[in-house]
Motif scaffolding. Structure first.
Motif, PDB file in Angstrom:
ATOM      1  N   ILE A  27       0.910  -0.636   0.088  1.00  0.00           N
ATOM      2  CA  ILE A  27      -0.328   0.369  -0.568  1.00  0.00           C
ATOM      3  C   ILE A  27       0.848   0.921  -0.165  1.00  0.00           C
ATOM      4  O   ILE A  27       0.575   2.032  -0.930  1.00  0.00           O
ATOM      5  CB  ILE A  27      -1.112  -0.407   1.060  1.00  0.00           C
ATOM      6  CG1 ILE A  27      -2.227  -1.056   0.707  1.00  0.00           C
ATOM      7  CG2 ILE A  27      -0.990   1.446   1.747  1.00  0.00           C
ATOM      8  CD1 ILE A  27      -2.262  -1.176   2.507  1.00  0.00           C
ATOM      9  N   LYS A  28       2.335   1.267   0.645  1.00  0.00           N
ATOM     10  CA  LYS A  28       2.962   2.461   0.748  1.00  0.00           C
ATOM     11  C   LYS A  28       3.720   3.073  -0.588  1.00  0.00           C
ATOM     12  O   LYS A  28       3.870   3.865  -0.549  1.00  0.00           O
ATOM     13  CB  LYS A  28       3.530   2.400   2.318  1.00  0.00           C
ATOM     14  CG  LYS A  28       4.783   3.256   2.761  1.00  0.00           C
ATOM     15  CD  LYS A  28       4.822   3.318   3.832  1.00  0.00           C
ATOM     16  CE  LYS A  28       6.404   3.978   4.327  1.00  0.00           C
ATOM     17  NZ  LYS A  28       7.497   4.239   5.429  1.00  0.00           N
ATOM     18  N   ALA A  29       4.028   1.823  -1.014  1.00  0.00           N
ATOM     19  CA  ALA A  29       5.244   1.408  -1.556  1.00  0.00           C
ATOM     20  C   ALA A  29       4.306   1.551  -3.112  1.00  0.00           C
ATOM     21  O   ALA A  29       5.021   2.670  -3.755  1.00  0.00           O
ATOM     22  CB  ALA A  29       5.591   0.466  -2.041  1.00  0.00           C
ATOM     23  N   PHE A  30       3.175   1.649  -3.453  1.00  0.00           N
ATOM     24  CA  PHE A  30       2.285   1.661  -4.543  1.00  0.00           C
ATOM     25  C   PHE A  30       2.384   2.974  -4.804  1.00  0.00           C
ATOM     26  O   PHE A  30       2.971   3.795  -5.495  1.00  0.00           O
ATOM     27  CB  PHE A  30       1.799   1.080  -4.648  1.00  0.00           C
ATOM     28  CG  PHE A  30       0.595   1.046  -5.827  1.00  0.00           C
ATOM     29  CD1 PHE A  30       0.898  -0.314  -6.619  1.00  0.00           C
ATOM     30  CD2 PHE A  30      -0.400   2.199  -6.567  1.00  0.00           C
ATOM     31  CE1 PHE A  30      -0.092   0.132  -8.089  1.00  0.00           C
ATOM     32  CE2 PHE A  30      -0.990   1.738  -7.713  1.00  0.00           C
ATOM     33  CZ  PHE A  30      -1.128   1.190  -8.217  1.00  0.00           C
ATOM     34  N   GLU A  31       1.624   3.670  -3.879  1.00  0.00           N
ATOM     35  CA  GLU A  31       1.411   5.169  -4.612  1.00  0.00           C
ATOM     36  C   GLU A  31       3.179   6.232  -4.257  1.00  0.00           C
ATOM     37  O   GLU A  31       2.825   7.245  -5.188  1.00  0.00           O
ATOM     38  CB  GLU A  31       1.123   6.142  -1.872  1.00  0.00           C
ATOM     39  CG  GLU A  31      -0.757   4.991  -2.589  1.00  0.00           C
ATOM     40  CD  GLU A  31      -1.276   5.238  -3.837  1.00  0.00           C
ATOM     41  OE1 GLU A  31      -1.418   6.601  -4.549  1.00  0.00           O
ATOM     42  OE2 GLU A  31      -2.313   4.607  -3.992  1.00  0.00           O
ATOM     43  N   SER A  32       3.801   5.698  -3.006  1.00  0.00           N
ATOM     44  CA  SER A  32       4.848   6.514  -3.456  1.00  0.00           C
ATOM     45  C   SER A  32       6.034   6.270  -4.563  1.00  0.00           C
ATOM     46  O   SER A  32       6.151   7.317  -5.117  1.00  0.00           O
ATOM     47  CB  SER A  32       5.723   6.126  -2.005  1.00  0.00           C
ATOM     48  OG  SER A  32       6.338   4.874  -2.154  1.00  0.00           O
ATOM     49  N   ASN A  33       6.063   5.277  -5.434  1.00  0.00           N
ATOM     50  CA  ASN A  33       6.698   4.865  -6.334  1.00  0.00           C
ATOM     51  C   ASN A  33       5.755   4.886  -7.560  1.00  0.00           C
ATOM     52  O   ASN A  33       6.583   5.837  -8.520  1.00  0.00           O
ATOM     53  CB  ASN A  33       6.859   2.911  -6.696  1.00  0.00           C
ATOM     54  CG  ASN A  33       8.484   2.824  -5.448  1.00  0.00           C
ATOM     55  OD1 ASN A  33       9.698   2.487  -6.062  1.00  0.00           O
ATOM     56  ND2 ASN A  33       7.614   2.440  -4.888  1.00  0.00           N
TER      57      ASN A  33
ATOM     58  N   ARG B 215       5.680   9.449 -11.862  1.00  0.00           N
ATOM     59  CA  ARG B 215       5.320  10.755 -12.566  1.00  0.00           C
ATOM     60  C   ARG B 215       5.878  12.039 -12.096  1.00  0.00           C
ATOM     61  O   ARG B 215       6.255  12.234 -13.209  1.00  0.00           O
ATOM     62  CB  ARG B 215       3.821  10.780 -11.792  1.00  0.00           C
ATOM     63  CG  ARG B 215       2.805  10.006 -11.882  1.00  0.00           C
ATOM     64  CD  ARG B 215       0.941  10.965 -11.717  1.00  0.00           C
ATOM     65  NE  ARG B 215       1.739  10.877 -10.232  1.00  0.00           N
ATOM     66  CZ  ARG B 215       0.792   9.814  -9.361  1.00  0.00           C
ATOM     67  NH1 ARG B 215       0.418   8.793  -9.604  1.00  0.00           N
ATOM     68  NH2 ARG B 215       0.374  10.538  -8.120  1.00  0.00           N
ATOM     69  N   THR B 216       6.956  11.803 -11.630  1.00  0.00           N
ATOM     70  CA  THR B 216       7.351  13.478 -11.406  1.00  0.00           C
ATOM     71  C   THR B 216       8.788  12.525 -12.427  1.00  0.00           C
ATOM     72  O   THR B 216       9.232  13.955 -12.530  1.00  0.00           O
ATOM     73  CB  THR B 216       8.349  12.904 -10.215  1.00  0.00           C
ATOM     74  OG1 THR B 216       7.064  13.003  -9.144  1.00  0.00           O
ATOM     75  CG2 THR B 216       9.149  14.462  -9.896  1.00  0.00           C
ATOM     76  N   PHE B 217       9.802  11.689 -12.236  1.00  0.00           N
ATOM     77  CA  PHE B 217      10.465  11.600 -13.159  1.00  0.00           C
ATOM     78  C   PHE B 217      10.941  11.542 -14.572  1.00  0.00           C
ATOM     79  O   PHE B 217      10.610  11.894 -15.278  1.00  0.00           O
ATOM     80  CB  PHE B 217      12.089  10.486 -12.630  1.00  0.00           C
ATOM     81  CG  PHE B 217      12.279  10.603 -11.322  1.00  0.00           C
ATOM     82  CD1 PHE B 217      13.695  10.928 -11.372  1.00  0.00           C
ATOM     83  CD2 PHE B 217      11.828  10.515 -10.553  1.00  0.00           C
ATOM     84  CE1 PHE B 217      14.995  12.167 -10.405  1.00  0.00           C
ATOM     85  CE2 PHE B 217      13.061  10.919  -9.105  1.00  0.00           C
ATOM     86  CZ  PHE B 217      14.200  11.441  -9.549  1.00  0.00           C
ATOM     87  N   PHE B 218       9.378  10.559 -14.987  1.00  0.00           N
ATOM     88  CA  PHE B 218       9.436  10.316 -16.454  1.00  0.00           C
ATOM     89  C   PHE B 218       8.184  11.281 -16.904  1.00  0.00           C
ATOM     90  O   PHE B 218       7.949  10.330 -18.187  1.00  0.00           O
ATOM     91  CB  PHE B 218       9.382   8.327 -16.455  1.00  0.00           C
ATOM     92  CG  PHE B 218      10.568   8.018 -15.280  1.00  0.00           C
ATOM     93  CD1 PHE B 218      11.870   8.332 -15.725  1.00  0.00           C
ATOM     94  CD2 PHE B 218       9.965   6.772 -15.037  1.00  0.00           C
ATOM     95  CE1 PHE B 218      12.653   7.542 -15.125  1.00  0.00           C
ATOM     96  CE2 PHE B 218      11.332   6.912 -14.244  1.00  0.00           C
ATOM     97  CZ  PHE B 218      12.705   7.119 -14.561  1.00  0.00           C
ATOM     98  N   GLY B 219       7.141  11.446 -16.223  1.00  0.00           N
ATOM     99  CA  GLY B 219       5.642  11.783 -16.363  1.00  0.00           C
ATOM    100  C   GLY B 219       4.898  11.179 -17.029  1.00  0.00           C
ATOM    101  O   GLY B 219       3.324  10.838 -17.411  1.00  0.00           O
ATOM    102  N   ASP B 220       5.062   9.045 -16.356  1.00  0.00           N
ATOM    103  CA  ASP B 220       4.425   8.560 -16.244  1.00  0.00           C
ATOM    104  C   ASP B 220       4.086   6.904 -15.108  1.00  0.00           C
ATOM    105  O   ASP B 220       5.119   6.998 -14.799  1.00  0.00           O
ATOM    106  CB  ASP B 220       4.777   7.258 -17.974  1.00  0.00           C
ATOM    107  CG  ASP B 220       3.422   6.571 -17.911  1.00  0.00           C
ATOM    108  OD1 ASP B 220       3.178   5.968 -16.848  1.00  0.00           O
ATOM    109  OD2 ASP B 220       3.894   5.522 -18.229  1.00  0.00           O
ATOM    110  N   GLY B 221       3.199   7.131 -14.100  1.00  0.00           N
ATOM    111  CA  GLY B 221       2.799   6.591 -12.950  1.00  0.00           C
ATOM    112  C   GLY B 221       2.612   5.657 -13.205  1.00  0.00           C
ATOM    113  O   GLY B 221       2.316   5.126 -12.141  1.00  0.00           O
ATOM    114  N   ALA B 222       2.283   4.925 -14.122  1.00  0.00           N
ATOM    115  CA  ALA B 222       1.524   3.465 -14.272  1.00  0.00           C
ATOM    116  C   ALA B 222       2.496   2.326 -13.459  1.00  0.00           C
ATOM    117  O   ALA B 222       3.814   2.197 -14.212  1.00  0.00           O
ATOM    118  CB  ALA B 222       1.688   3.133 -15.962  1.00  0.00           C
TER     119      ALA B 222
END
Length: 451
Positions: free
Chosen positions: A178-184, A189-196
């Motif tokens: 739960i914690k890792a999914f949201e943070s990663n 999104r920040t680094f690559f513009g894609d949070g998939a």
């Protein structure tokens, strides 16, 4: 023919490309940020142009600055190195539209392989084995938990875009997930513009073994055998060697043939690498494809006698490969270690002023350095300041030479990971070839925690 190449990169890879261009009689153009104006690669090039401030978005990633420089300088090709714009399909298309050759694969192949989810699907279609995991992006942490319970912990949570270990984490429980999914997802999104995000089963005691490929526009594709890249910290490689001391000749052949088959199915053109995870039974599974030259390419060059950058340029010129598969032979054993400006215990970056810098010298010792004596290492870029490559008649000889070279590798004024590399090179498990992806956590970290 290519007459002038702009290197859209920095550091040791820019210097590396310039050296091959000089050998081939090709003029070079360097671009640099304000933080890199005293870097060695800038003065090595025939021409150099300032891009802007240190931040990558205002310099090495700013295509609106790079393209006009390419046109102004008369460059007829761009070499992207690794990182930055090297796997950016839009940049490759921009080059094509400007009539400038992009030294790399086509934009569509790059885009497909740039998404780890799309790459996984493409490899499955090509008949390449993949690690058990999700077929597409995971929508939420709740869905991730359901899938993780089905696959079975531990699992590897991964960002679909990007690389360098960013957005990647091993997860062992629902709460961790739960914690890792949201943070990663946020970090991706920040680094690559894609949070998939997607997930794969974590293979215990696995090895990270990759196959170097070359493919031309005439339908020819070959492999240059494998590299063992299992010793990593923060999911980023630290020690690489070729060939692997673990896999059999039969597995080596099957991995090479599988990688070539995949490249041909993709219509791949240029140098590229297919990375695999290999379990204890030598079963191998697709991990990802890097559509560019790799940091660790020198170990392959050392055992094959080939210049991979030269082959990239030949391919970009539309020429056929200079060799066939039957011509590629393994000669000796090579090891590369990455020299990082970082604390050897915490692995945190250690920027600062280098007050003294001396490289080891001798037969079968190769240095790829990004800095010099008096250089200021900034916090703006990856902390790798150089690579040390050694070659021996066999692995034992290569390890001995590596240990000797590390003793004379001198960097003062900042912390580096050289103490860590010395410890690894001297470790019995390393000497015995027990180099799984858990090496640092299993052997190195416990040693420094008890000292």
């Amino acid at each position: 023919m290519i007459n002038k190449i702009l290197i859209a990169n920095r550091g040791e890879i820019a210097a590396r490309v310039i050296r091959t261009c000089k050998k081939l009689g090709i003029e070079t153009v360097a671009v640099y940020s304000e933080a890199d104006q005293k870097a060695p690669f800038v003065s090595m090039a025939d021409e150099s142009f300032l891009l802007g401030p240190p931040r990558v978005q205002e310099s090495y990633l700013d295509t609106e600055k790079i393209m006009p420089i390419a046109k102004k300088s008369g460059a007829d090709a761009i070499h992207p190195g690794y990182g930055f714009l090297s796997e950016n399909g839009s940049f490759a298309e921009m080059c094509e539209q400007a009539g400038i050759r992009f030294i790399g694969p086509s934009a569509d192949v790059m885009e497909k392989m740039g998404s780890k989810i799309a790459a996984r699907e493409a490899m499955e279609k090509a008949g390449v084995p993949v690690v058990p995991g999700t077929d597409g992006a995971v929508a939420s942490s709740d869905e991730a938990i359901e899938i993780a319970r089905d696959i079975g912990y531990p699992i590897m949570l991964k960002a679909s875009a990007g690389g360098g270990g960013i957005g990647m984490q091993v997860v062992n429980t629902d709460q961790e997930l739960i914690k890792a999914f949201e943070s990663n997802s946020k970090r991706a999104r920040t680094f690559f513009g894609d949070g998939a995000m997607f997930m794969e089963k974590k293979l215990d005691h696995a090895r990270h073994i990759e196959i170097q490929l070359l493919a031309d526009s005439h339908g020819n594709a070959i492999h240059l055998f494998e590299r063992e890249c299992s010793i990593q910290r923060r999911n980023q490689k630290v020690v690489e060697e070729a060939p692997s001391s673990f896999i059999s000749d039969e597995t080596r052949q099957r991995m090479g043939e599988t990688a070539v088959k995949a490249a041909k199915a993709l219509g791949y053109v240029s140098a590229g690498t297919i990375e695999f995870l290999v379990d204890e039974q030598e079963n191998f599974y697709f991990l990802e494809m890097n559509t560019r030259i790799q940091v660790e390419h020198p170990v392959t060059e050392e055992i094959t006698g080939l210049d991979i950058v030269e082959e990239q340029i030949r391919i970009a010129e539309g020429k056929e490969l200079s060799i066939r598969q039957s011509d590629v032979k393994i000669d000796g054993h090579a090891i590369e270690v990455r020299i990082y400006a970082e604390d050897p215990e915490t692995f945190f970056p250690s920027p600062g002023h280098i007050s003294a810098f001396e490289l080891p010298d001798g037969e079968h010792i190769r240095n790829e350095a990004a800095v010099t004596d008096g250089y200021d290492v900034t916090p703006y870029y990856d902390p790798m300041i150089g690579k040390l490559i050694v070659k021996g008649a066999d692995r034992s000889e290569a390890i001995s030479l590596l240990k000797e070279a590390l003793l004379t590798y001198k960097v003062e004024g900042i912390k580096t990971n050289i103490p860590m590399l010395k410890t690894v090179a001297d470790h019995e498990q390393f000497k015995n070839g027990n180099t799984t992806t858990a090496f640092v956590e299993t052997y190195y970290l416990p040693m420094i925690q008890t000292n």
